[in-house]
Structures are given as C-alpha cells and as structure tokens.
Design a protein around this motif. Structure first.
Motif, PDB file in Angstrom:
ATOM      1  N   ASN A 144      46.189 -26.163 -45.418  1.00 28.90           N
ATOM      2  CA  ASN A 144      46.395 -26.806 -46.709  1.00 28.90           C
ATOM      3  C   ASN A 144      45.506 -28.038 -46.884  1.00 28.90           C
ATOM      4  OD1 ASN A 144      48.581 -25.062 -47.629  1.00 28.90           O
ATOM      5  ND2 ASN A 144      49.716 -25.971 -45.941  1.00 28.90           N
ATOM      6  N   LYS A 145      44.421 -28.083 -46.122  1.00 28.52           N
ATOM      7  CA  LYS A 145      43.501 -29.213 -46.199  1.00 28.52           C
ATOM      8  C   LYS A 145      42.074 -28.687 -46.143  1.00 28.52           C
ATOM      9  CE  LYS A 145      42.761 -31.799 -42.529  1.00 28.52           C
ATOM     10  NZ  LYS A 145      43.002 -32.784 -41.457  1.00 28.52           N
ATOM     11  N   ILE A 146      41.214 -29.258 -46.983  1.00 30.73           N
ATOM     12  CA  ILE A 146      39.790 -28.988 -46.868  1.00 30.73           C
ATOM     13  C   ILE A 146      39.093 -30.275 -46.441  1.00 30.73           C
ATOM     14  CG2 ILE A 146      39.847 -27.165 -48.619  1.00 30.73           C
ATOM     15  CD1 ILE A 146      38.301 -29.223 -50.458  1.00 30.73           C
ATOM     16  N   THR A 147      37.983 -30.116 -45.762  1.00 32.99           N
ATOM     17  CA  THR A 147      37.166 -31.258 -45.363  1.00 32.99           C
ATOM     18  C   THR A 147      35.767 -31.060 -45.915  1.00 32.99           C
ATOM     19  OG1 THR A 147      38.448 -31.681 -43.353  1.00 32.99           O
ATOM     20  CG2 THR A 147      36.206 -32.558 -43.433  1.00 32.99           C
ATOM     21  N   LEU A 148      35.269 -32.070 -46.599  1.00 34.13           N
ATOM     22  CA  LEU A 148      33.912 -32.099 -47.114  1.00 34.13           C
ATOM     23  C   LEU A 148      33.088 -33.056 -46.264  1.00 34.13           C
ATOM     24  CD1 LEU A 148      34.809 -32.551 -50.893  1.00 34.13           C
ATOM     25  CD2 LEU A 148      33.944 -30.429 -49.864  1.00 34.13           C
ATOM     26  N   TYR A 149      31.801 -32.771 -46.131  1.00 34.88           N
ATOM     27  CA  TYR A 149      30.947 -33.728 -45.448  1.00 34.88           C
ATOM     28  C   TYR A 149      29.596 -33.805 -46.142  1.00 34.88           C
ATOM     29  CZ  TYR A 149      28.545 -29.845 -43.028  1.00 34.88           C
ATOM     30  OH  TYR A 149      27.828 -28.702 -42.735  1.00 34.88           O
ATOM     31  N   ALA A 150      28.971 -34.957 -46.016  1.00 38.68           N
ATOM     32  CA  ALA A 150      27.639 -35.193 -46.566  1.00 38.68           C
ATOM     33  C   ALA A 150      26.674 -35.381 -45.410  1.00 38.68           C
ATOM     34  CB  ALA A 150      27.642 -36.436 -47.455  1.00 38.68           C
ATOM     35  N   GLU A 151      25.492 -34.749 -45.512  1.00 35.53           N
ATOM     36  CA  GLU A 151      24.487 -34.931 -44.478  1.00 35.53           C
ATOM     37  C   GLU A 151      23.124 -35.105 -45.110  1.00 35.53           C
ATOM     38  OE1 GLU A 151      21.916 -32.788 -43.575  1.00 35.53           O
ATOM     39  OE2 GLU A 151      22.420 -30.976 -44.688  1.00 35.53           O
ATOM     40  N   THR A 152      22.277 -35.794 -44.388  1.00 33.94           N
ATOM     41  CA  THR A 152      20.901 -35.981 -44.814  1.00 33.94           C
ATOM     42  C   THR A 152      20.025 -35.913 -43.577  1.00 33.94           C
ATOM     43  OG1 THR A 152      19.340 -37.440 -45.952  1.00 33.94           O
ATOM     44  CG2 THR A 152      21.102 -38.511 -44.724  1.00 33.94           C
ATOM     45  N   GLY A 153      18.994 -35.087 -43.628  1.00 36.01           N
ATOM     46  CA  GLY A 153      18.113 -34.946 -42.479  1.00 36.01           C
ATOM     47  C   GLY A 153      18.821 -34.451 -41.234  1.00 36.01           C
ATOM     48  N   GLY A 154      19.904 -33.687 -41.423  1.00 42.22           N
ATOM     49  CA  GLY A 154      20.649 -33.172 -40.290  1.00 42.22           C
ATOM     50  C   GLY A 154      21.650 -34.142 -39.711  1.00 42.22           C
ATOM     51  N   THR A 155      21.791 -35.327 -40.291  1.00 40.89           N
ATOM     52  CA  THR A 155      22.735 -36.337 -39.811  1.00 40.89           C
ATOM     53  C   THR A 155      23.915 -36.434 -40.756  1.00 40.89           C
ATOM     54  OG1 THR A 155      20.980 -37.634 -38.780  1.00 40.89           O
ATOM     55  CG2 THR A 155      23.050 -38.776 -39.235  1.00 40.89           C
ATOM     56  N   LEU A 156      25.128 -36.342 -40.235  1.00 44.66           N
ATOM     57  CA  LEU A 156      26.324 -36.474 -41.053  1.00 44.66           C
ATOM     58  C   LEU A 156      26.530 -37.944 -41.389  1.00 44.66           C
ATOM     59  CD1 LEU A 156      29.586 -34.505 -40.649  1.00 44.66           C
ATOM     60  CD2 LEU A 156      29.714 -36.979 -40.975  1.00 44.66           C
ATOM     61  N   VAL A 157      26.630 -38.273 -42.705  1.00 49.70           N
ATOM     62  CA  VAL A 157      26.716 -39.671 -43.128  1.00 49.70           C
ATOM     63  C   VAL A 157      27.969 -39.962 -43.958  1.00 49.70           C
ATOM     64  CG1 VAL A 157      24.222 -40.025 -43.067  1.00 49.70           C
ATOM     65  CG2 VAL A 157      25.298 -39.206 -45.174  1.00 49.70           C
TER      66      VAL A 157
END
Length: 257
Positions: free
Chosen positions: A78-91
């Motif tokens: 019942n949970k989703i996780t979003l992530y942002a990355e740039t150049g292969g690095t999670l930020v």
C-alpha cells in the motif's frame, strides 16, 4: 532498458541558477551535490535494490538532522516509492502511503484526528520519508510531490494528504504547498522528535497546479513551490506512465480500492 526502468518524468534545469535550489544552512560539505548535471529523471522504485538506494539517502539526511531512521523490514503493497536521479546518482526520494486496513504511519500518533476524516468519507494518503540531497534544484521536490498527487488523486481517487512534520518545518509546508494545521504537537517515536499533523485536500492542490504549474521564473510574486510543478498539459503523459509502471510492478489499485 527494461520497461520498469523508463522514467515517469524527465526534465532539465539550468546548472547556474542557484536560487532554484533547496538547501540546508550549515550542512556538511559532504552532503552537497554538484549542479553541473542538468538532466533529472523521476522513477518508481520497483525493486528491492532501488528501495534500498532510497533508504540510504533517507538515512544520510535523517542522520545529519539527528533523527532516528527505521527502515521497513518488508515492502508494503500500500506504499509506492519515487526517486529522482541525475547522472546515475540518486538525489531525492519520497514514499506515498495509501490508507488501507493497515492504516497510515500517522495513525501511530494521530489516530483520533485521522478517524475524524475517515468518518467524513475522506480517503487519506500520507507522503513520508522525503529526502532531497542538499543543493539539488527545487524542481526535484516539486516533481516528486506532483507525481504523488497524480498517483493518489487522479489514478486512485484519494482526497487528502496528511503529513507529520517537525514543528520547525510547519511554516515551510504551509507557505510552499498550502497545508494547514490538523493536530497539535505530539511526540513521534519513529524519528525520536516531536511531530505536528498537517492536512491538504488534494482538490486544493489541483487548483494551485492549474493556476501556477510550469511557470517557474515567470511566476511573479508567487512564493510557493507550485510554479515548479509540471504544466497541466504534461499530466496526461505522466499519469499514463505511472499507470504502466504500476502494472509492471504487479501492484495496483486492488490493494486499496
């Protein structure tokens, strides 16, 4: 590239525009992120490895602030996780918990207040475990929140965000996103710090997105984060990719509809 690795959204941001960054005054230099990479991707964390990478960022940022971080022992359907990355690095990362028989994290401290909303037929969801590396453009924060809004409100008809925040962050969420008080200060055992419950009807968030989304530097005197949200005409494509990512993950609306 695997289908599940396709980004939900991609955007570029000028590397030299320092005023567009979310910063933490006094943060150690090791938490800073270089701004010479301009392309950002937002994705669903559809694997244990990606969720662990998100947890590492949360642990770093929570640890710097002196908060306790307790990682989940298993994936919550019942949970989703979003992530942002740039150049292969999670930020950047955030999770979105959807109300179900298992309830929400905020029920630990504010069950009585959340039950008031449930009794009114409101459908609640809770953004949680938000972490953004220091020096990263505020568009990352805005994009994570906007995508979580589309997932909860447009795809699954949830009606309200509720969040627990440290008292010193209350004015930030009120001023930048339009949250309002919904519970007094109480201790939060999960992070070892006090928490205040805030609420934002998602219909109000939608109205602000329609008014300000995509304006960025043309926002005039508007001080909120909404000009850094995606423009309304991008929502259909983002929503379609969210739906496809949900299907690829094997999760979906069956858990909470």
């Amino acid at each position: 590239m695997l289908h599940e690795e396709l980004p939900i959204a991609t955007f570029e941001t000028p590397a030299a525009v320092r005023e567009l960054c979310v910063g933490e005054r006094g943060a150690p230099p090791g938490l800073d992120h270089p701004l010479d990479i301009q392309v950002f991707h937002i994705r669903l964390a559809n694997s244990a490895g990606r969720r662990e990478a998100a947890s590492l960022l949360i642990r770093k940022m929570y640890g710097w602030r002196g908060y306790v971080f307790e990682p989940s022992e298993q994936h919550d359907p019942n949970k989703i996780t979003l992530y942002a990355e740039t150049g292969g690095t999670l930020v950047g990362t955030m999770s979105l918990c959807l109300d179900s028989d298992f309830q929400l994290p905020a029920d630990d401290n504010f069950r009585d207040k959340l039950d008031e909303l449930r009794a009114q037929g409101r459908r609640l969801c809770e953004p949680s475990r938000l972490a953004i590396d220091k020096g990263v453009t505020k568009r990352v924060f805005a994009s994570l929140i906007h995508i979580s809004y589309l997932y909860s409100h447009q795809l699954h008809d949830f009606t309200d965000y509720v969040i627990e925040v440290n008292p010193r962050h209350v004015m930030f969420y009120k001023r930048m996103l339009g949250f309002s008080d919904f519970g007094g200060e109480r201790p939060c055992s999960r992070v070892g710090a006090p928490a205040v419950l805030l609420r934002l009807p998602l219909s109000e968030m939608g109205a602000q997105i329609r008014k300000w989304g995509g304006l960025m530097e043309q926002h005039g005197e508007e001080r909120s984060f909404y000009p850094y949200f995606f423009p309304v005409w991008d929502e259909a494509g983002i929503t379609a990719r969210l739906r496809a990512g949900e299907r690829a993950n094997g999760a979906g609306a069956r858990a909470w509809h």
